[in-house]
Design a protein around this motif. Structure first.
Motif, PDB file in Angstrom:
ATOM      1  N   VAL A   1     -11.199   1.755 -34.340  1.00 14.09           N
ATOM      2  CA  VAL A   1     -12.224   2.720 -33.939  1.00 14.09           C
ATOM      3  C   VAL A   1     -11.606   4.111 -33.788  1.00 14.09           C
ATOM      4  O   VAL A   1     -12.191   5.122 -34.206  1.00 14.09           O
ATOM      5  CB  VAL A   1     -12.915   2.265 -32.634  1.00 14.09           C
ATOM      6  CG1 VAL A   1     -13.831   3.361 -32.092  1.00 14.09           C
ATOM      7  CG2 VAL A   1     -13.710   0.987 -32.876  1.00 14.09           C
ATOM      8  N   TYR A   2     -10.405   4.165 -33.221  1.00 15.21           N
ATOM      9  CA  TYR A   2      -9.712   5.451 -33.077  1.00 15.21           C
ATOM     10  C   TYR A   2      -9.444   6.076 -34.446  1.00 15.21           C
ATOM     11  O   TYR A   2      -9.699   7.271 -34.660  1.00 15.21           O
ATOM     12  CB  TYR A   2      -8.397   5.242 -32.321  1.00 15.21           C
ATOM     13  CG  TYR A   2      -7.501   6.453 -32.300  1.00 15.21           C
ATOM     14  CD1 TYR A   2      -7.791   7.552 -31.490  1.00 15.21           C
ATOM     15  CD2 TYR A   2      -6.361   6.509 -33.108  1.00 15.21           C
ATOM     16  CE1 TYR A   2      -6.973   8.667 -31.475  1.00 15.21           C
ATOM     17  CE2 TYR A   2      -5.538   7.621 -33.098  1.00 15.21           C
ATOM     18  CZ  TYR A   2      -5.845   8.696 -32.289  1.00 15.21           C
ATOM     19  OH  TYR A   2      -5.040   9.793 -32.288  1.00 15.21           O
TER      20      TYR A   2
ATOM     21  N   TYR B   1     -12.742   7.503 -35.901  1.00 15.80           N
ATOM     22  CA  TYR B   1     -13.222   8.755 -35.312  1.00 15.80           C
ATOM     23  C   TYR B   1     -12.286   9.926 -35.599  1.00 15.80           C
ATOM     24  O   TYR B   1     -12.747  11.061 -35.749  1.00 15.80           O
ATOM     25  CB  TYR B   1     -13.431   8.592 -33.802  1.00 15.80           C
ATOM     26  CG  TYR B   1     -14.762   7.963 -33.465  1.00 15.80           C
ATOM     27  CD1 TYR B   1     -15.879   8.747 -33.223  1.00 15.80           C
ATOM     28  CD2 TYR B   1     -14.916   6.584 -33.422  1.00 15.80           C
ATOM     29  CE1 TYR B   1     -17.109   8.178 -32.935  1.00 15.80           C
ATOM     30  CE2 TYR B   1     -16.139   6.000 -33.129  1.00 15.80           C
ATOM     31  CZ  TYR B   1     -17.237   6.799 -32.891  1.00 15.80           C
ATOM     32  OH  TYR B   1     -18.451   6.230 -32.617  1.00 15.80           O
TER      33      TYR B   1
ATOM     34  N   PHE C   1     -18.285  13.018 -35.669  1.00 15.79           N
ATOM     35  CA  PHE C   1     -18.565  12.068 -34.585  1.00 15.79           C
ATOM     36  C   PHE C   1     -19.825  11.269 -34.875  1.00 15.79           C
ATOM     37  O   PHE C   1     -19.854  10.045 -34.709  1.00 15.79           O
ATOM     38  CB  PHE C   1     -18.698  12.820 -33.255  1.00 15.79           C
ATOM     39  CG  PHE C   1     -18.986  11.927 -32.088  1.00 15.79           C
ATOM     40  CD1 PHE C   1     -17.960  11.252 -31.446  1.00 15.79           C
ATOM     41  CD2 PHE C   1     -20.295  11.746 -31.641  1.00 15.79           C
ATOM     42  CE1 PHE C   1     -18.228  10.411 -30.363  1.00 15.79           C
ATOM     43  CE2 PHE C   1     -20.570  10.904 -30.571  1.00 15.79           C
ATOM     44  CZ  PHE C   1     -19.535  10.240 -29.929  1.00 15.79           C
TER      45      PHE C   1
ATOM     46  N   SER D   1     -19.149   8.928 -37.841  1.00 16.47           N
ATOM     47  CA  SER D   1     -18.309   7.803 -37.422  1.00 16.47           C
ATOM     48  C   SER D   1     -19.109   6.795 -36.618  1.00 16.47           C
ATOM     49  O   SER D   1     -18.929   5.579 -36.766  1.00 16.47           O
ATOM     50  CB  SER D   1     -17.122   8.301 -36.599  1.00 16.47           C
ATOM     51  OG  SER D   1     -16.312   9.171 -37.347  1.00 16.47           O
ATOM     52  N   SER D   2     -19.994   7.291 -35.752  1.00 12.12           N
ATOM     53  CA  SER D   2     -20.822   6.391 -34.943  1.00 12.12           C
ATOM     54  C   SER D   2     -21.743   5.555 -35.826  1.00 12.12           C
ATOM     55  O   SER D   2     -21.959   4.366 -35.572  1.00 12.12           O
ATOM     56  CB  SER D   2     -21.645   7.200 -33.935  1.00 12.12           C
ATOM     57  OG  SER D   2     -20.800   7.904 -33.053  1.00 12.12           O
TER      58      SER D   2
END
Length: 200
Positions: free
Chosen positions: A146-147, A150, A165, A168-169
């Protein structure tokens, strides 16, 4: 391609920029030089762990699978991971138009592959399939994936951080849907009798 793996763990910001600046390769070459190799780590590790050391839950005796059953499960999980990378790459390519980015499908599959690298490496924990070890390794792999998502998406797509952001979400949400779909398919297979077979 494999040389980027270390960089994604040591200096991801710089590595994403290097990946973006490389000459683009075809999807088939990306799979041959990176995806097929790294995606093999979890199923091979799980095959060895399930047939040699067995699943360990609490202080009970290890549970071992037959070679045939473990082989089928490893093969199916390998195919699912390869398909998952392709599906996520396709979604990223489709979604990029919303954010005024114009990457090729090959570059989106490459991004999907590189982002999933911690999940592939985390599969080494399956060599010793203890419940707590698997949970800790899986959680760490998911968090770092996840890091990377993002941090990497705005850099790789060359879009503003706020748009990155949101992008990525969206990718994360679709990734969770794909994961749930794979799990549901597994349950269906087990329901029709293609489940694990344990050693006596």
């Amino acid at each position: 391609m494999i040389h980027h793996v270390l960089g994604l763990f040591t200096h991801p910001d710089q590595e994403w920029l290097e990946i973006r600046g490389e000459k683009e390769q075809s999807i088939s070459r990306m799979y041959l030089t990176h995806t097929l190799i790294l995606a093999a780590i979890p199923p091979i590790s799980a095959f060895v762990g399930m047939t040699q050391s067995g699943w360990v839950i609490s202080d009970r005796a290890p549970v071992l699978l037959t070679l045939e059953s473990a082989g089928w499960m490893a093969l199916m999980s390998y195919i699912a991971m390869l398909a998952g990378v392709a599906v996520m790459g396709g979604f990223i390519h489709w979604m990029a138009r919303t954010y005024d980015a114009s990457p090729t499908l090959a570059s989106c599959v490459a991004f999907s592959t590189y982002t999933a690298t911690p999940l592939f490496i985390g599969g080494l924990a399956a060599l010793y399939p203890h419940m707590w070890l698997g949970m800790m390794a899986g959680l760490a792999a998911v968090c770092y994936t996840v890091y990377l998502l993002y941090v990497g998406l705005p850099l790789f797509m060359n879009i503003p951080a706020d748009e990155g952001f949101m992008f990525s979400s969206s990718v994360l949400a679709v990734g969770l849907v794909v994961l749930v779909a794979i799990m549901a398919f597994t349950v269906v297979l087990w329901g029709i009798g293609v489940g694990p077979q344990y050693t006596p």
